[in-house]
Scaffold this motif. Structure first.
Motif, PDB file in Angstrom:
ATOM      1  N   UNK A  49       8.523  62.576 -18.399  1.00 49.96           N
ATOM      2  CA  UNK A  49       7.818  61.430 -18.995  1.00 49.96           C
ATOM      3  C   UNK A  49       6.366  61.796 -19.294  1.00 49.96           C
ATOM      4  N   UNK A  50       5.718  62.474 -18.352  1.00 52.60           N
ATOM      5  CA  UNK A  50       4.322  62.883 -18.549  1.00 52.60           C
ATOM      6  C   UNK A  50       4.192  63.861 -19.720  1.00 52.60           C
ATOM      7  N   UNK A  51       5.133  64.790 -19.852  1.00 51.29           N
ATOM      8  CA  UNK A  51       5.070  65.789 -20.920  1.00 51.29           C
ATOM      9  C   UNK A  51       5.225  65.136 -22.287  1.00 51.29           C
ATOM     10  N   UNK A  52       6.214  64.256 -22.427  1.00 48.11           N
ATOM     11  CA  UNK A  52       6.416  63.584 -23.709  1.00 48.11           C
ATOM     12  C   UNK A  52       5.253  62.653 -24.035  1.00 48.11           C
ATOM     13  N   UNK A  53       4.717  61.974 -23.019  1.00 50.62           N
ATOM     14  CA  UNK A  53       3.568  61.099 -23.251  1.00 50.62           C
ATOM     15  C   UNK A  53       2.341  61.899 -23.666  1.00 50.62           C
ATOM     16  N   UNK A  54       2.190  63.116 -23.128  1.00 50.63           N
ATOM     17  CA  UNK A  54       1.049  63.955 -23.494  1.00 50.63           C
ATOM     18  C   UNK A  54       1.105  64.361 -24.960  1.00 50.63           C
ATOM     19  N   UNK A  55       2.308  64.678 -25.453  1.00 51.72           N
ATOM     20  CA  UNK A  55       2.454  65.049 -26.867  1.00 51.72           C
ATOM     21  C   UNK A  55       2.091  63.872 -27.768  1.00 51.72           C
ATOM     22  N   UNK A  56       2.611  62.683 -27.427  1.00 50.70           N
ATOM     23  CA  UNK A  56       2.333  61.490 -28.236  1.00 50.70           C
ATOM     24  C   UNK A  56       0.847  61.125 -28.177  1.00 50.70           C
ATOM     25  N   UNK A  57       0.245  61.207 -26.987  1.00 55.61           N
ATOM     26  CA  UNK A  57      -1.174  60.874 -26.838  1.00 55.61           C
ATOM     27  C   UNK A  57      -2.053  61.836 -27.629  1.00 55.61           C
ATOM     28  N   UNK A  58      -1.718  63.129 -27.611  1.00 55.83           N
ATOM     29  CA  UNK A  58      -2.482  64.109 -28.376  1.00 55.83           C
ATOM     30  C   UNK A  58      -2.400  63.815 -29.871  1.00 55.83           C
ATOM     31  N   UNK A  59      -1.214  63.435 -30.332  1.00 48.57           N
ATOM     32  CA  UNK A  59      -1.038  63.118 -31.749  1.00 48.57           C
ATOM     33  C   UNK A  59      -1.875  61.903 -32.147  1.00 48.57           C
ATOM     34  N   UNK A  60      -1.833  60.846 -31.347  1.00 57.35           N
ATOM     35  CA  UNK A  60      -2.585  59.630 -31.665  1.00 57.35           C
ATOM     36  C   UNK A  60      -4.095  59.885 -31.579  1.00 57.35           C
ATOM     37  N   UNK A  61      -4.535  60.672 -30.597  1.00 58.34           N
ATOM     38  CA  UNK A  61      -5.971  60.962 -30.474  1.00 58.34           C
ATOM     39  C   UNK A  61      -6.481  61.725 -31.690  1.00 58.34           C
ATOM     40  N   UNK A  62      -5.678  62.667 -32.181  1.00 49.89           N
ATOM     41  CA  UNK A  62      -6.075  63.420 -33.363  1.00 49.89           C
ATOM     42  C   UNK A  62      -6.133  62.535 -34.594  1.00 49.89           C
ATOM     43  N   UNK A  63      -5.141  61.648 -34.735  1.00 45.78           N
ATOM     44  CA  UNK A  63      -5.103  60.744 -35.892  1.00 45.78           C
ATOM     45  C   UNK A  63      -6.304  59.799 -35.878  1.00 45.78           C
ATOM     46  N   UNK A  64      -6.654  59.282 -34.705  1.00 42.65           N
ATOM     47  CA  UNK A  64      -7.790  58.360 -34.604  1.00 42.65           C
ATOM     48  C   UNK A  64      -9.096  59.065 -34.955  1.00 42.65           C
ATOM     49  N   UNK A  65      -9.288  60.287 -34.422  1.00 39.52           N
ATOM     50  CA  UNK A  65     -10.525  61.023 -34.717  1.00 39.52           C
ATOM     51  C   UNK A  65     -10.632  61.370 -36.195  1.00 39.52           C
ATOM     52  N   UNK A  66      -9.530  61.780 -36.805  1.00 35.62           N
ATOM     53  CA  UNK A  66      -9.560  62.121 -38.221  1.00 35.62           C
ATOM     54  C   UNK A  66      -9.712  60.876 -39.094  1.00 35.62           C
ATOM     55  N   UNK A  67      -9.103  59.768 -38.665  1.00 37.87           N
ATOM     56  CA  UNK A  67      -9.223  58.530 -39.448  1.00 37.87           C
ATOM     57  C   UNK A  67     -10.669  58.067 -39.523  1.00 37.87           C
ATOM     58  N   UNK A  68     -11.428  58.251 -38.436  1.00 35.89           N
ATOM     59  CA  UNK A  68     -12.852  57.907 -38.473  1.00 35.89           C
ATOM     60  C   UNK A  68     -13.587  58.775 -39.480  1.00 35.89           C
ATOM     61  N   UNK A  69     -13.297  60.074 -39.494  1.00 35.29           N
ATOM     62  CA  UNK A  69     -13.939  60.990 -40.445  1.00 35.29           C
ATOM     63  C   UNK A  69     -13.587  60.613 -41.876  1.00 35.29           C
ATOM     64  N   UNK A  70     -12.311  60.327 -42.144  1.00 36.88           N
ATOM     65  CA  UNK A  70     -11.894  59.956 -43.498  1.00 36.88           C
ATOM     66  C   UNK A  70     -12.550  58.647 -43.929  1.00 36.88           C
TER      67      UNK A  70
END
Length: 269
Positions: free
Chosen positions: A55-76
């Motif tokens: 559960x922790x491993x799958x949640x880490x992948x999803x969290x990393x994806x969302x964190x990257x999308x949020x940071x890039x969305x601010x830049x865009x």
């Protein structure tokens, strides 16, 4: 990013669900390590806490994806806001003098000179947008320098991993392929937004060239000339003050990454 994360997560799940049909082994014989999206080390207690670890491993992948999308969305969003402001200023400048074709007074009264006040307002807003773009560049320049080098090196390593496993099981190349193209698209979007800022920052210059400046007063023409001098230098986003983010430089980065890939692969074989 979500597609890459999904492919990264789906691989071990599909390996578990389709084990009997594809690789002719029982699901119980598949090691628990291969059912996780990435390799982890938990010592002797790994089998005891396999489900919380999963559960922790799958949640880490999803969290990393969302964190990257949020940071890039601010830049865009910041880049598109700056481009929108340049577009608004250009639209106002382009319409200056179009309603004054019947009356030309180069030395009109300053109080009644609407074109002058419109141009002055555009000049002030233009300086604000330039300062805003410079703040964006100062915030992201160091991040992009690290990200650019990281993407070139890691992209080459993922490419090597993909080439090594090309003749082996297809399941072993799903994750490297998804990560390689995910990083490539991620890098392209950064350079693409930088190209947007380059193109839109010179839009006021083109608008001034299309305006009926010859129907405006002398004081208005001086302001237009002052804005033209400043818009000759476009606003830009750089990676560590070394490389401008543009589509042309993205092509150069891809060529460099492929050359790293070829060099690493020849060293390994």
């Amino acid at each position: 990013m979500h597609t890459t994360a999904s492919l990264f997560v789906v691989k071990p799940i599909m390996l578990t669900l389709m084990a009997d049909d594809i690789i002719n082994i029982t699901k119980s014989s598949i090691p628990f390590e291969s059912r996780l999206p990435f390799h982890v080390e938990y010592g002797k207690k790994f089998n005891q806490y396999i489900y919380p670890i999963a559960v922790h491993s799958y949640a880490a992948v999803v969290a990393h994806s969302f964190a990257t999308v949020v940071a890039d969305a601010l830049y865009y969003t910041l880049i598109q806001h700056a481009c929108g402001m340049f577009s608004i200023i250009g639209n106002v400048l382009e319409n200056i003098g179009k309603n004054d074709t019947d009356q030309l007074d180069a030395k009109s009264d300053k109080i009644k000179d609407d074109n002058y006040y419109k141009t002055l307002h555009c000049l002030r807003r233009h300086l604000d947008v330039i300062e805003f773009a410079e703040h964006i560049e100062s915030v992201y320049t160091k991040i992009f320098l690290i990200n650019l080098n990281f993407n070139m090196i890691m992209g080459s390593l993922y490419g090597i991993q993909m080439l090594i496993n090309l003749d082996k099981n297809v399941n072993d190349i799903v994750a490297p392929i998804s990560m390689y193209f995910g990083q490539l698209i991620h890098l392209f979007l950064h350079f693409w937004q930088g190209q947007f800022l380059l193109d839109y920052s010179i839009l006021p210059y083109e608008s001034i060239c299309r305006t009926n400046w010859y129907y405006t007063s002398q004081r208005c023409r001086k302001l237009l000339l002052l804005m033209m001098y400043r818009t000759i230098i476009p606003c830009k986003i750089t990676a560590g003050k070394l490389m401008i983010l543009s589509i042309d430089n993205f092509g150069m980065v891809v060529k460099t990454s492929l050359s790293y890939l070829v060099s690493f692969y020849t060293m390994m074989i």
